[in-house]
Motif scaffolding. Structure first.
Motif, short mmCIF file in Angstrom:
data_model
loop_
_atom_site.label_atom_id
_atom_site.label_comp_id
_atom_site.label_asym_id
_atom_site.label_seq_id
_atom_site.Cartn_x
_atom_site.Cartn_y
_atom_site.Cartn_z
N THR A 50 92.36 19.36 14.47
CA THR A 50 92.95 18.31 13.80
C THR A 50 94.47 18.92 12.95
N ASN A 53 97.31 17.32 14.02
CA ASN A 53 97.16 16.15 14.24
C ASN A 53 96.47 15.27 13.26
N GLU A 54 96.58 15.64 11.91
CA GLU A 54 95.84 15.01 11.17
C GLU A 54 96.11 13.33 11.21
N ILE A 57 92.91 11.66 12.48
CA ILE A 57 91.68 11.55 11.80
C ILE A 57 91.38 10.06 11.51
N THR A 61 85.69 10.23 12.84
CA THR A 61 85.94 11.82 12.65
C THR A 61 85.41 12.14 11.38
N GLU A 93 84.87 13.93 19.95
CA GLU A 93 86.03 13.70 19.25
C GLU A 93 87.20 14.78 19.28
N LYS A 94 86.75 15.98 19.38
CA LYS A 94 87.59 16.93 19.53
C LYS A 94 88.56 16.71 20.87
N PHE A 97 91.83 14.82 20.09
CA PHE A 97 93.00 15.75 19.30
C PHE A 97 93.66 16.55 20.30
N THR A 111 92.31 25.99 19.50
CA THR A 111 91.31 24.86 19.14
C THR A 111 89.84 25.23 19.63
N ARG A 159 89.21 15.29 3.57
CA ARG A 159 90.05 15.78 4.17
C ARG A 159 89.91 17.38 3.85
N TYR A 162 87.97 19.43 6.56
CA TYR A 162 88.75 20.17 7.52
C TYR A 162 89.36 21.37 7.06
#
Ligand code: FSO
Ligand code: SF4
Length: 534
Positions: A50, A53-54, A57, A61, A93-94, A97, A111, A159, A162
């Motif tokens: 993430t 690529n915030e 979210i 997520t 989910e990953k 992103f 990642t 937030r 993460y």
């Protein structure tokens, strides 16, 4: 290191060092510990993905991260299938992103999922700081989960998960980078506890003092344990008019204080004491038990067919009530078992047959003038916050002895399940207020903070100058984030027991002692003498 598992996140960890054999003291087996590590490693991978690529979210997520962190708290999830589902959800989910990473032949590793062995084998100070971060966000995730169940969320809290997970994955970070994040855990937890307080009081009203019986009336009944008030409300709705009574257990006790929950006439009382006594207490009751959160112990064969789980909790072969929260199997079990033929009178660990709860911050602050006057006149000499978790170690009788020996001109505020050590004692009143006041669950530490800050303002001093001492007991990871919140607020001279966390390295402990004066509990006599004369 050659070991089957490694876990040292709770107070009962083996030899005060770490559970490393085929199972932990809590009953978590090595394969489950491995899956929990794998899940945490995937969450770190998701946090890494993430990073750039915030904006992608979503609430889903956040849910995946919260569910994944909550599932790894002590005494929550012992079920391999349930953990595999969480791992798959996080992996899927990953992919959203970083879709390219899955097809990339020469991966840069940015990642990649994290191998938790790198953390467990790290330099002890780094391991200590990262553990404080990881265990702290596990605790925050539980609170965020309960708030979200009532429709309350906060972007600053989600937030941060993460950011913290990303930090755990940085093997090149040292003290300078990690220490500020440890402190931020405390700050964010304060926001999260405030959020949950708003969620609970906004939905169910402000708690008011309530006397709670420990008698179980004849007829079918259900015992509900854990912290999730939303689950209790749904169970109360589904059992209304069915001839099934409801009894709280453990951390559900403070529910009796909330106006919107206590209005149900079939919410009758409280059964049992703190979590570590459940295997004995549940052994012979003619009723089902529903676990909404920790602390679940491996159920004995004598009652395993009567234990149900929901939410984050899971245990192999127990019936799990899914997201629809249709409690029909629990209700049917209660009707089938039928309960007691006659009322049964139970007592707390000191022989008392009732307990009080519901002294939320609103109630205490509504009589603030009386309290301030009593302090000024000398009627109240000292406040003790004796709060935190209960547990199985024999040393925990310290808390009963401590409270018993407090002088009659002192007030004891309490919260969380550690209070079962003394909440059935009758210590009398001061100025019309009971000397022991139960402020609620562990997350209601927020209320205690609010009261302390209000008193400090009224007396024109800092919290550390108040005639207030914090004598805390810890067991699992929610206690970690609460402790970090107290440190973030600059609260000093906390006494912590029954033993200090294995994951606090000598250097980190020195830091805490030098900057915050944290000390282990000694004996009630010594500690009381010191606290009252300081
Ligand atoms: Fe206790 Fe268990 Fe509330 Fe914990 S029941 S030990 S700190 O889960 O969360 O106080
Ligand atoms: Fe051991 Fe506690 Fe980890 Fe369970 S949660 S394996 S008892 S350290």
């Amino acid at each position: 290191m050659d070991r089957k598992m490694f876990c040292f996140q709770c107070e009962q960890t083996a030899g005060c060092k770490g559970c490393m054999g085929i199972a932990g003291i809590c009953g978590k087996k090595a394969d489950i510990a491995g899956l929990q590590d794998e899940l945490t490693g995937v969450l770190v991978g998701l946090a890494r993905a993430t990073e750039c690529n915030e904006s992608l979210i979503t609430a889903s997520t956040d849910d995946i991260v919260i569910d994944g962190l909550f599932a790894t708290i002590t005494n929550v999830n012992f079920d391999a299938d349930a953990l595999r589902v969480l791992i798959e959800r996080a992996e899927d989910e990953k992919k959203k992103f970083a879709p390219g990473c899955y097809a990339c032949a020469s991966s840069c590793g940015k990642t990649r999922n994290y191998d938790m062995n790198a953390l467990w084998n790290a330099d002890e100070d780094i391991r200590s700081l990262k553990s404080l971060i990881l265990f702290g966000i596990r605790g925050i995730a539980a609170y965020a989960y309960h708030a979200a169940a009532l429709g309350y969320t906060d972007g600053t809290v989600t937030r941060f998960f993460y950011k913290a997970l990303y930090a755990i994955g940085r093997d090149d970070w040292g003290m300078d980078e990690l220490l500020p994040i440890v402190m931020e855990v405390g700050k964010v937890n304060l926001t999260c506890m405030e959020l949950l307080d708003r969620a609970n009081t906004g939905t169910y009203g402000h708690p008011a003092p309530a006397e709670v019986s420990m008698t179980v009336e004849k007829g079918p009944f259900i015992v509900i344990s854990g912290h999730d008030l939303h689950d209790l409300k749904l169970l109360l709705d589904q059992t209304a008019g069915r001839g099934v009574n409801i009894y709280t257990h453990g951390e559900m006790l403070p529910a009796h204080g909330y106006p919107e929950l206590r209005r149900y006439p079939h919410l009758k009382g409280n059964f049992g004491t703190a979590w570590q006594n459940q295997q004995r207490e549940f052994g012979s009751i003619p009723a089902p038990v529903l676990f909404t959160t920790n602390c679940l112990m491996p159920p004995r064969a004598s009652y395993a067919d009567r234990v149900f789980t929901t939410g984050a909790v899971a245990y192999p072969e127990l019936i799990h009530i899914g997201d629809d929260r249709d409690f029909t199997p629990v209700i049917e079990k209660a009707l089938e078992l039928g309960g007691y033929a006659e009322d049964q009178h139970f007592t707390g660990i000191n022989g008392g047959d009732k307990v009080m709860t519901g002294f939320g911050h609103n109630t205490i602050l509504s009589v603030a003038d009386r309290v301030i006057e009593a302090v000024k006149s000398g009627a109240i000499r000292h406040f003790f916050l004796v709060g935190g978790c209960d547990g199985a170690r024999p040393g925990r009788s310290y808390y009963t002895d401590f409270v018993r020996q407090t002088p009659s001109d002192s007030v004891i505020l309490t919260l969380a399940c550690g209070k079962y050590r003394f909440n059935d004692l009758d210590l009398g009143t001061i100025g019309g207020l009971p000397r022991i006041m139960d402020m609620g669950q562990c997350n209601d530490a927020y209320g205690a903070i609010k009261v302390a800050l209000a008193l400090a303002e009224a007396f024109g001093c800092g919290v550390n100058e108040l005639p207030l001492s914090l004598v805390l007991s810890w067991y699992e990871q929610k206690a970690v984030c609460i402790l970090l919140t107290l440190l973030y607020l600059g609260i000093k001279n906390i006494l912590l027991g029954p033993s200090l966390p294995a994951f606090v390295s000598p250097n980190v402990l020195n830091f805490l002692v030098e900057n915050y004066g944290i000390a282990p509990v000694s004996t009630p006599e010594e500690d009381l003498a010191r606290l009252l004369n300081r």
